[in-house]
Design an enzyme around this catalytic site. Structure first.
Site, short mmCIF file in Angstrom:
data_model
loop_
_atom_site.label_atom_id
_atom_site.label_comp_id
_atom_site.label_asym_id
_atom_site.label_seq_id
_atom_site.Cartn_x
_atom_site.Cartn_y
_atom_site.Cartn_z
N ASN A 11 0.82 -1.22 0.00
CA ASN A 11 0.00 0.00 0.00
C ASN A 11 0.85 1.26 0.00
O ASN A 11 2.00 1.24 0.46
CB ASN A 11 -0.88 0.07 1.26
CG ASN A 11 -1.94 -1.00 1.30
OD1 ASN A 11 -2.38 -1.52 0.28
ND2 ASN A 11 -2.37 -1.33 2.52
N GLY A 39 1.55 -1.04 3.74
CA GLY A 39 0.89 -2.33 3.50
C GLY A 39 1.53 -3.34 4.44
O GLY A 39 2.76 -3.40 4.56
N ALA A 42 4.17 -5.59 2.74
CA ALA A 42 5.39 -4.87 2.37
C ALA A 42 6.19 -4.47 3.61
O ALA A 42 7.43 -4.58 3.63
CB ALA A 42 5.04 -3.66 1.53
N THR A 216 1.40 -9.66 21.02
CA THR A 216 2.17 -8.43 21.24
C THR A 216 1.34 -7.49 22.11
O THR A 216 0.15 -7.30 21.87
CB THR A 216 2.53 -7.76 19.91
OG1 THR A 216 1.33 -7.47 19.17
CG2 THR A 216 3.40 -8.68 19.06
N LEU A 217 1.99 -6.90 23.11
CA LEU A 217 1.30 -6.08 24.10
C LEU A 217 1.77 -4.64 24.09
O LEU A 217 1.67 -3.93 25.09
CB LEU A 217 1.52 -6.68 25.50
CG LEU A 217 1.09 -8.14 25.68
CD1 LEU A 217 1.53 -8.66 27.05
CD2 LEU A 217 -0.41 -8.29 25.51
N GLY A 221 5.38 -5.35 26.17
CA GLY A 221 6.17 -6.49 25.72
C GLY A 221 5.40 -7.53 24.94
O GLY A 221 4.44 -7.21 24.21
N ASP A 249 3.89 -4.98 12.31
CA ASP A 249 4.51 -5.56 11.13
C ASP A 249 6.02 -5.70 11.33
O ASP A 249 6.63 -6.68 10.89
CB ASP A 249 4.25 -4.67 9.91
CG ASP A 249 2.77 -4.54 9.61
OD1 ASP A 249 2.02 -5.49 9.90
OD2 ASP A 249 2.37 -3.49 9.08
#
Length: 299
Positions: A11, A39, A42, A216-217, A221, A249
């Site tokens: 994107n 994106g 990507a 994932t927090l 952490g 990501d």
């Protein structure tokens, strides 16, 4: 050399900086407008490549200016783009993002991303990793993962933006990576209680699904549990956040890059957590993905 295959969206992110997110029906003034390569697919590909993984991107763009610029960006990051399709009639995917106080809201217009098909991906080999998200057709992802598992290839799904996962889809996943919202969506689909950031609860769920689940927090952490009962907890890192876009990501791409090296989940989790923390100190999604040397220094 083993390879990370990223199947996913490509994107152009159009980012407006504002003092506060607009409420429904409200108009607010922005302070800045920027265009960033993005994106989820990507972003994850750039993250993996910058941490040293041989990376192949599987996706689609339109035959337009955004598509051309995004292809250039991927190549500049040493990503193999030969399996990215260019469509004559579909536009390149676009994300409209507002950022206020380091938090974001996102509207995604998929465009060519909706045309990604399983036939685009070459046959991976044992030792490779195949990664996907939910910004491309899930039915095609299931076909890709089914073929990958049959070839002895690790499959990693980041179900974001969240879509309900069938039992058949989960069955062909080795690792599922979710944030705090997505884990609750997943639990809800199995009529299970709200997630309490509890290792025992996550371990029970991972065992039930027979899959490794990573949650994932954000600044708190990461916790993870495998299907055979192992659990992990990685403490959060304190950083001065500028833009959280792409942090998830960044985590996914870096986790896969390190699993490709050693297949040691604890080490990969720690590294990916450090990389994601570093990414939020830089504006933009794709451009904020850190290089390996910077992550190692930050750790």
């Amino acid at each position: 050399m083993n390879t990370v295959y990223i199947v996913g969206s490509i994107n152009m992110d159009i980012v407006a900086s504002v003092s506060d997110h607009p409420k429904v029906g409200e108009t607010v003034f922005g302070t800045d407008l920027a265009y960033f390569p993005g994106g989820k697919g990507a972003n994850q590909a750039v993250a993996a490549a910058r941490s040293g993984a041989q990376t192949v991107m599987i996706g689609a763009v339109g035959k337009d200016t955004f598509g051309s610029k995004l292809m250039d960006f991927l190549r500049e990051n040493s990503i193999d783009t030969q399996f990215i399709a260019t469509h004559e009639t579909l536009t390149t995917g676009t994300a409209l993002i507002t950022v206020a106080n380091a938090q974001n809201t996102i509207v995604v217009v998929p465009g060519a991303n909706d045309a990604v098909v399983a036939a685009q991906i070459p046959i991976p080999k044992s030792g490779d990793i195949v990664v996907a998200q939910c910004e491309t057709p899930l039915k095609e992802t299931q076909k890709i993962f089914t073929a990958a598992q049959a070839a002895g290839v690790m499959t990693v799904l980041n179900p974001a933006p969240y879509k309900r996962l069938s039992e058949e889809m989960i069955a062909v996943c080795d690792i599922i990576i979710v944030n705090q919202i997505e884990i609750n969506n997943l639990l809800q689909s199995y009529n299970m209680p709200v997630f309490e950031k509890d290792n025992a609860q996550l371990s029970d769920f991972a065992t039930r699904l027979d899959v490794t689940i990573v949650v994932t927090l954000g600044s708190n952490g990461v916790i993870a549990a495998t299907g055979n009962g192992d659990t992990y907890a990685i403490a959060g890192k304190k950083v001065e956040a500028v833009d959280s876009t792409g942090a998830g990501d960044c985590f996914v791409g870096n986790l896969c890059a390190k699993l490709l090296e050693s297949n040691k989940l604890d080490e990969a989790l720690e590294y990916a957590n450090a990389a994601a923390a570093l990414s939020v100190t830089i504006s933009g999604a794709g451009p904020s993905m850190p290089y390996e040397k910077d992550v190692l220094t930050a750790k």
